[in-house]
Design an enzyme around this catalytic site. Structure first.
Site, PDB file in Angstrom:
ATOM      1  N   GLY A  75    -104.034 -62.030   5.886  1.00  0.00           N
ATOM      2  CA  GLY A  75    -104.096 -63.109   6.856  1.00  0.00           C
ATOM      3  C   GLY A  75    -104.025 -62.309   8.299  1.00  0.00           C
ATOM      4  N   THR A  76    -102.986 -61.290   8.328  1.00  0.00           N
ATOM      5  CA  THR A  76    -102.894 -60.539   9.626  1.00  0.00           C
ATOM      6  C   THR A  76    -104.054 -60.210  10.390  1.00  0.00           C
ATOM      7  OG1 THR A  76    -100.590 -59.976   8.840  1.00  0.00           O
ATOM      8  CG2 THR A  76    -101.591 -58.656  10.917  1.00  0.00           C
ATOM      9  N   ASN A 157     -95.299 -71.504   8.656  1.00  0.00           N
ATOM     10  CA  ASN A 157     -94.783 -70.930   7.597  1.00  0.00           C
ATOM     11  C   ASN A 157     -93.299 -71.219   7.627  1.00  0.00           C
ATOM     12  OD1 ASN A 157     -95.395 -69.363   9.950  1.00  0.00           O
ATOM     13  ND2 ASN A 157     -93.977 -67.830   9.211  1.00  0.00           N
ATOM     14  N   GLN A 185    -100.731 -70.729   5.397  1.00  0.00           N
ATOM     15  CA  GLN A 185     -99.827 -71.368   4.694  1.00  0.00           C
ATOM     16  C   GLN A 185    -100.324 -72.771   4.062  1.00  0.00           C
ATOM     17  OE1 GLN A 185     -96.902 -70.593   3.668  1.00  0.00           O
ATOM     18  NE2 GLN A 185     -96.708 -68.567   4.827  1.00  0.00           N
ATOM     19  N   SER A 205    -105.083 -65.898   3.345  1.00  0.00           N
ATOM     20  CA  SER A 205    -104.537 -65.098   2.883  1.00  0.00           C
ATOM     21  C   SER A 205    -104.313 -65.227   1.121  1.00  0.00           C
ATOM     22  CB  SER A 205    -103.212 -64.752   3.420  1.00  0.00           C
ATOM     23  OG  SER A 205    -102.483 -63.541   2.815  1.00  0.00           O
ATOM     24  N   HIS A 207    -102.600 -63.822  -1.028  1.00  0.00           N
ATOM     25  CA  HIS A 207    -100.990 -63.806  -1.567  1.00  0.00           C
ATOM     26  C   HIS A 207    -100.249 -64.924  -1.380  1.00  0.00           C
ATOM     27  CE1 HIS A 207     -98.269 -62.618   1.495  1.00  0.00           C
ATOM     28  NE2 HIS A 207     -99.407 -62.289   2.097  1.00  0.00           N
ATOM     29  N   THR A 243    -115.471 -49.687   2.182  1.00  0.00           N
ATOM     30  CA  THR A 243    -115.848 -50.027   0.857  1.00  0.00           C
ATOM     31  C   THR A 243    -115.154 -51.427   0.391  1.00  0.00           C
ATOM     32  OG1 THR A 243    -116.045 -47.966   0.395  1.00  0.00           O
ATOM     33  CG2 THR A 243    -115.951 -49.226  -1.436  1.00  0.00           C
ATOM     34  N   CYS A 335     -85.776 -59.536  11.963  1.00  0.00           N
ATOM     35  CA  CYS A 335     -85.435 -58.321  12.410  1.00  0.00           C
ATOM     36  C   CYS A 335     -86.355 -57.948  13.592  1.00  0.00           C
ATOM     37  CB  CYS A 335     -85.312 -57.193  11.476  1.00  0.00           C
ATOM     38  SG  CYS A 335     -84.283 -55.784  11.996  1.00  0.00           S
TER      39      CYS A 335
HETATM   40  N1  PLP Z   1    -100.127 -66.284   9.220  1.00  0.00           N
HETATM   41  C1  PLP Z   1     -99.157 -66.931   8.485  1.00  0.00           C
HETATM   42  C2  PLP Z   1     -98.775 -68.365   8.963  1.00  0.00           C
HETATM   43  C3  PLP Z   1     -98.461 -66.468   7.674  1.00  0.00           C
HETATM   44  O1  PLP Z   1     -97.382 -67.227   6.997  1.00  0.00           O
HETATM   45  C4  PLP Z   1     -98.503 -65.043   7.387  1.00  0.00           C
HETATM   46  C5  PLP Z   1     -97.806 -64.334   6.312  1.00  0.00           C
HETATM   47  O2  PLP Z   1     -96.519 -64.535   5.998  1.00  0.00           O
HETATM   48  C6  PLP Z   1     -99.559 -64.603   7.847  1.00  0.00           C
HETATM   49  C7  PLP Z   1    -100.279 -64.958   8.675  1.00  0.00           C
HETATM   50  C8  PLP Z   1     -99.999 -62.937   7.767  1.00  0.00           C
HETATM   51  O3  PLP Z   1    -100.387 -62.846   6.413  1.00  0.00           O
HETATM   52  P1  PLP Z   1    -100.649 -61.666   5.662  1.00  0.00           P
HETATM   53  O4  PLP Z   1     -99.400 -61.414   4.671  1.00  0.00           O
HETATM   54  O5  PLP Z   1    -101.883 -61.709   4.317  1.00  0.00           O
HETATM   55  O6  PLP Z   1    -101.150 -60.364   6.431  1.00  0.00           O
END
Ligand code: PLP
Length: 392
Positions: A75-76, A157, A185, A205, A207, A243, A335
């Site tokens: 997601g990031t 989230n 989310q 994302s 996971h 890759t 943090c």
């Molecule tokens: N965006 C939201 C709303 C999230 O909750 C998260 C992860 O906590 C992310 C982006 C980031 O995703 P990733 O952990 O796959 O980089």
């Protein structure tokens, strides 16, 4: 599969365990079909087929065309690609350099926006109301002819609030800008369809819905100009060099397919658990405030703040004491530079610094049971009694 450990995991918004069926689907691509999907020999072709089938499956599940879905590391990266890629392209091609992001976006969006600001782009932060919603009617005031991208997440989230994305998209498009929505989310939890949402860019994302960590996707609507962030080989149709990770792509597609096929039943089950948990917490405490929207909210997130005018508690201390008692939750602080900063989301909905720091997020998932939430509510009561001072 039930959680057989004595611990109670209530942090599914942070991450989820990989579904064993997803692990099974991935395994052959680590060992037997290990080829490089970009190689043209038979080993490469054998890896390319599941990669493209996974892309097709994911695209079909979100209402996109396969050519509009690009794999990322999560997601990031998808959020960063959407913001940097679309802002750089709009700046370069059209001289438009204004970005608007909601105040409650994930840091993957907010910190990318800060970086763009440092590089000379204009950035506006869109306020939210006390339930965490961007009010569509107030959005227009922030948009200018220079606005190229607006970023509003589908569901938050921390507090679970679901935004009115189609209404927001209409206003954004009337102003000639693009809408990016972070659906990290919401995907796999509530329906996500790029056409119904009317988005131009979207982040996912794996996971978060029982898929593997380290893979996600960006949806880029056909015709939308987005610069690449990664340079090297021609993978992902020149948009993302490197890759391709075939096993993770297969795991991502399998996890999404499983989550979407269970979605209605699971949403009903979680919504019922959420109602029960709300009731338990309301019965146990007269000192809590519920955060988020009362109805437009993800079914698995419960976020509470203790009313610090009545009771003196610290979320971080509660989290640690809950953990000692076997319950995993998240507090309303994060943090940052070595100190605990109150959540920007809770502050954006109007909670004071002190109240934001006296907050806890519980997030449930497919292995959460009624017995677990009942136990968690009891443990919270005991932990609060131990670690708080009631104000006279
Ligand atoms: N965006 C939201 C709303 C999230 O909750 C998260 C992860 O906590 C992310 C982006 C980031 O995703 P990733 O952990 O796959 O980089």
């Amino acid at each position: 599969m039930k959680n057989t450990s004595p611990q109670i995991y209530l942090d599914y918004s942070a991450t989820t365990p990989v579904d064993p069926r997803v692990v099974d689907a991935m395994m052959p691509y680590f060992t037997d079909s290990f080829g490089n999907a970009s190689s043209i020999h038979s080993f490469g072709r054998k890896a390319k087929i599941p990669l493209e089938e996974s892309r097709e499956k994911i695209a079909g599940l979100i209402g996109a065309a396969p050519g509009e879905v690009f794999f990322t590391s999560g997601g990031t990266e998808a959020d960063n690609h959407a913001l940097f890629g679309a802002m750089h392209a709009a700046g370069r091609l059209h001289g438009k350099k204004h970005l608007a992001v909601s105040a409650i976006e994930h840091h993957a969006v907010l910190h990318a926006a800060e970086n763009l600001k440092e590089s000379g782009y204009d950035v506006s932060v869109l306020p939210v109301d006390s339930t965490g919603k961007v009010v569509p009617d107030s959005l227009a005031a922030f948009l200018t002819p220079n606005t190229s991208v607006v970023s509003v997440m589908h569901a938050n989230n921390e507090i679970g609030t679901i935004q009115d994305i189609p209404d927001i998209a209409r206003i954004v498009h009337e102003h000639g800008a693009l809408l990016h929505s972070d659906t990290v989310q919401s995907t796999g939890k509530i329906p996500v369809d790029v056409k119904k949402l009317s988005v131009d860019l979207l982040a996912i994302s794996a996971h978060k819905f029982y898929g593997p960590k380290g893979i996600g996707a960006i949806y880029i609507r056909r015709g939308v100009e987005v610069d690449s962030l990664m340079f090297g080989g021609a993978q992902e149709r020149n948009r993302r060099a490197g890759t391709e990770n075939v096993p993770l792509a297969v795991g991502f597609a399998t996890a999404l397919e499983l989550s979407v096929s269970d979605l209605e039943k699971e949403t009903r089950r979680l919504a019922e658990l959420k109602r029960k948990f709300y009731r338990l917490l309301s019965d146990n405490f007269n000192t809590i405030l519920f955060n988020g929207h009362p109805t437009d909210s993800l079914p698995h997130i419960v976020n509470i703040s203790f009313d610090t005018s009545k009771v003196d508690v610290d979320g971080e201390t509660l989290l640690l004491n809950m953990d000692l008692r076997g319950v995993a939750v998240t507090s309303g602080s994060a943090c940052s530079s070595g100190s605990m900063e109150p959540s920007h989301v809770l502050q954006a909905i109007g909670r004071t610094t002190r109240t934001a720091k006296a907050s806890i997020r519980f997030s449930m998932g497919k292995y959460t049971t009624e017995e677990e939430i009942t136990k968690a509510a009891t443990i919270l009561k005991e932990v609060v009694a131990q670690s708080s001072a009631v104000r006279a």
